[in-house]
Write an enzyme that holds these catalytic residues in place. Sequence first.
Site, PDB file in Angstrom:
ATOM      1  N   SER A 102       0.841  -1.197   0.000  1.00  0.00           N
ATOM      2  CA  SER A 102       0.000   0.000   0.000  1.00  0.00           C
ATOM      3  C   SER A 102       0.872   1.240   0.000  1.00  0.00           C
ATOM      4  CB  SER A 102      -0.861   0.032   1.259  1.00  0.00           C
ATOM      5  OG  SER A 102      -0.060   0.313   2.391  1.00  0.00           O
ATOM      6  N   ASP A 103       0.333   2.330  -0.541  1.00  0.00           N
ATOM      7  CA  ASP A 103       0.999   3.604  -0.312  1.00  0.00           C
ATOM      8  C   ASP A 103       0.918   3.859   1.196  1.00  0.00           C
ATOM      9  OD1 ASP A 103       2.296   5.988  -0.590  1.00  0.00           O
ATOM     10  OD2 ASP A 103       1.113   6.642  -2.296  1.00  0.00           O
ATOM     11  N   CYS A 104       1.850   4.667   1.702  1.00  0.00           N
ATOM     12  CA  CYS A 104       2.037   4.654   3.151  1.00  0.00           C
ATOM     13  C   CYS A 104       0.874   5.253   3.916  1.00  0.00           C
ATOM     14  CB  CYS A 104       3.376   5.290   3.485  1.00  0.00           C
ATOM     15  SG  CYS A 104       4.697   4.282   2.769  1.00  0.00           S
TER      16      CYS A 104
END
Length: 808
Positions: A322-324
């Site tokens: 996932s993007d952070c």
Amino acid sequence: MAARPLFIILSLLSATFLFTFTCARNGPLAQIMDSTSTVGGNYTRVCDAARFLDHGLNISDFAYCDTSLSYEVRVKDLVDRMTLSEKVNQIGDTAYGVPRIGLPRYEWWSEALHGVSDVGQWNSKASFFDDVVHGATSFPTPISAAASFNQSLWKNIGQAVSTEARAMHNLGHAGLTFWSPNINVVRDPRWGRALETPGEDPFVVGEYAANYVRGLQDVEGTDNVTDLNSRPIKVAACCKHYAAYDVDNWLGVERYNFDARVTEQDMQETFLKPFEMCVKEGDVMSVMCSYNKINGIPACADARLLRDKIRGEWDLHGYIVSDCDSIEVMINHHKWLKDEPEDAVAQALKAGLDLDCGNYYTNYARNSIRKGKVGEKDIDVALKNLYIVLMRLGFFDGSPQFEKLDMTNVCSDEHIELATEAAREGIVLLKNDNQALPLSTDKIKTIAVIGPHANATSAMIGNYAGVPCRYTSPIDGLAKYGKVIYEMGCEDVSCKNDSMIIPAVQAAKKADATVMVVGIDLSIEAESLDREDLLLPGYQDELINQVAAQSKGPVLVVIMSAGGVDVSFAKASSKVHSILWAGYPGEEGGQAIADVVFGKYNPGGRLPLTWHENEYIDMLPMTSMHLRPVDHLGYPGRTYKFHSSSSVYPFGYGLSYTNFTYSLVSSTESLQVQLNKFQHCRELNYTEGSYKPACPAILIDDLQCDEHHNVELNIEVKNVGERDGSEVVIVYWVPPSGIADAPIKQVVAFKRVFVAAGKSEKVSFVLNACKSLGVVDYKGYNLMPSGGAGFIIGDNMLKVPVRIDFQH
Ligand SMILES: *[C@@H]1O[C@H](CO)[C@@H](O)[C@H](O)[C@H]1NC(C)=O
Ligand SMILES: *[C@@H]1O[C@H](CO)[C@@H](O)[C@H](O)[C@H]1NC(C)=O
Ligand SMILES: *[C@@H]1O[C@H](CO)[C@@H](O)[C@H](O)[C@H]1NC(C)=O
Ligand SMILES: *[C@@H]1O[C@H](CO)[C@@H](O)[C@H](O)[C@H]1NC(C)=O
Ligand SMILES: *[C@@H]1O[C@H](CO)[C@@H](O)[C@H](O)[C@H]1NC(C)=O
Ligand SMILES: *[C@@H]1O[C@H](CO)[C@@H](O)[C@H](O)[C@H]1NC(C)=O
Ligand SMILES: *[C@@H]1O[C@H](CO)[C@@H](O)[C@H](O)[C@H]1NC(C)=O
């Protein structure tokens, strides 16, 4: 688990992420972290008998270290040894390790967008610089490298970056998993992250992705390994941000709350295409899902997009990350389904998200399983995907072929020269009246170098950079060719004060030539910062006009930017003789600019995106995702594929110090496609009054495309001028006329070729019809249309017809 703070601190500097500070990082898990050794220090691999002994363990008790077994079996052994709590501690960007079974901690988050970077988790950076490793080669930003249109250059840069990464890894200064490149298509000229990307064309972006990823990942001599799940990997790359992600912060619409409303047609044709190429052609180890929602569903919770598409249809051999803090974004920003953290975690796991950059998985997965929202087996699958990648990277068994790499491989002369070469290849000559360029050292002894970027350093490396080996600024580079008189002209790119223009004019009056280095930087276009307009900021136009009006010698404007800049006034001005676009050219940018200005290198780069007039952006909101014009709202089309009206400079534009002519040697004039009885004709919409064939199209998935479906184009490129040079030959496919909503044209192939003065080169393209001759219909199906179609080569240099017929 401790409650999360209510606030989120946004990183001002580069980040793919929200920096969140949570109690968990200092809480109970901290003890686990501290008691766990990382691989490093005296150990370069997990499965080292001495390391196990240090932990009071006997390595022969652990089948996961038995190299006679397959990775699959070893990883199963590893995962089966873990308790549920231990498992959930391994599925965040910090994998805490399990000392009990000899498994060390691993930091998943490193970046290498255009060189090894130190961007990452603030308190546990996997990759970093210090007194031991001072810096790494900072190559041109991707938008600049893209402008070279040179596939082998992209791959070579990837190879150099991964060599430096491996050397740093050996010194305990870098991870093995890099969340680069960024391959989102630049749909809108205002997007702040254009510098990180290869531009606006999905095919060019996909080619860049596949080549850069192969450069980073491929281990020489392993091209014939047939089991793609055990192929060794140099470093693991990651194509991001999946998908339809290209709004950062525009009039209060942020990526964290944006719902991209995307048609199926645009999705398949534009937003997914580069990712499909990255996975299928690049065999990338990872894909990162984005913050935004797509048609109402957060990308990281969309099983159709992750599990079905990336892992199912495209057959990813790696992991999805996932993007952070994307999972937190689902709850706090999207307010998705009024979810509790345990629900969001369950949805993401079930959708196929293997790794959470953040700590939602780590904090909530256990409860989520306990409450029956998701099964432990979903975590086992994620762990398998993750640890197989680490096995292939040699994390467990070592990588003898890379163990010799050390500091001499970082910032080596060879890599610095490659960075310079890449910058030269990416420079685009936009204007050159009366062949004012190149300058000659015989005539030009003094050079006025003016402008906010005249002494650019960090501006040249953009974001997701590391610490460069060094900088060669424009004044440094030009000083090697003549005496430089430096005047800033403006304090900085915002240029809010015109008081520095007069000294700049004085300099230009004295010098034999004037080079103005202007443009924008991360204060105008950046992550979390979309552009408000396409103009040069403040008094920069004024600076250019006044200096140009009074210069003694020839006047050159060099622009640093990623997105296009409306410099119509300079294009039209008879006082501005030449314009160069340098993008953000990396640490050696000034050297490359000087080499081009003085003709040591003949420029051949092309614009990887359209330079729109400023008025364009008033015609449509950034949030309208449509590529095609929206007639009832008066929105124009986006990118060269759907926007044919005027622009400052079009996609693919770029001049040279020489001229090239093209001639057609031979081409496939018609393609007969034999259909079996199961292949049905598909309908296509045609514009009113157009000819509609009896069998308009067939589904490309139904065809078995082999060499009988190849279309060949053989052309000859002649250099008719007096200087050697490189020419980028771009092939656009033009679908049969009359098909409603079809692109005007689209890139299907390109090659950069060197042609010596007065000589010719034969350039051949073999295009597979299934890959190159399609149109995507409104439902997202990829169809091959019948009828008279063709190719445009270069800027209307050649038009080559091709007929497509179906036979039952
Ligand atoms: C580890 O276990 C193996 C097999 O049980 C045994 O042969 C070996 O002596 C043990 N090594 C140590 C250092 O105890
Ligand atoms: C493409 O890039 C490579 C460097 O990787 C360079 O050697 C080659 O000359 C370039 N090709 C052209 C035609 O400029
Ligand atoms: C891979 O296969 C090709 C074709 O069979 C062969 O030419 C090449 O040498 C092989 N490469 C390696 C590294 O074995
Ligand atoms: C150029 O910039 C560098 C780095 O900021 C600085 O050290 C140097 O003094 C500047 N050069 C001039 C001539 O101002
Ligand atoms: C512009 O800069 C000059 C010289 O530094 C200063 O005297 C003047 O006040 C500034 N003007 C504005 C509008 O800030
Ligand atoms: C290229 O051709 C154009 C048009 O014929 C001509 O104006 C120009 O001077 C030529 N440029 C060079 C570098 O030969
Ligand atoms: C033609 O376009 C309309 C929407 O404009 C759509 O409803 C219709 O199904 C399309 N037909 C085909 C065959 O694509």
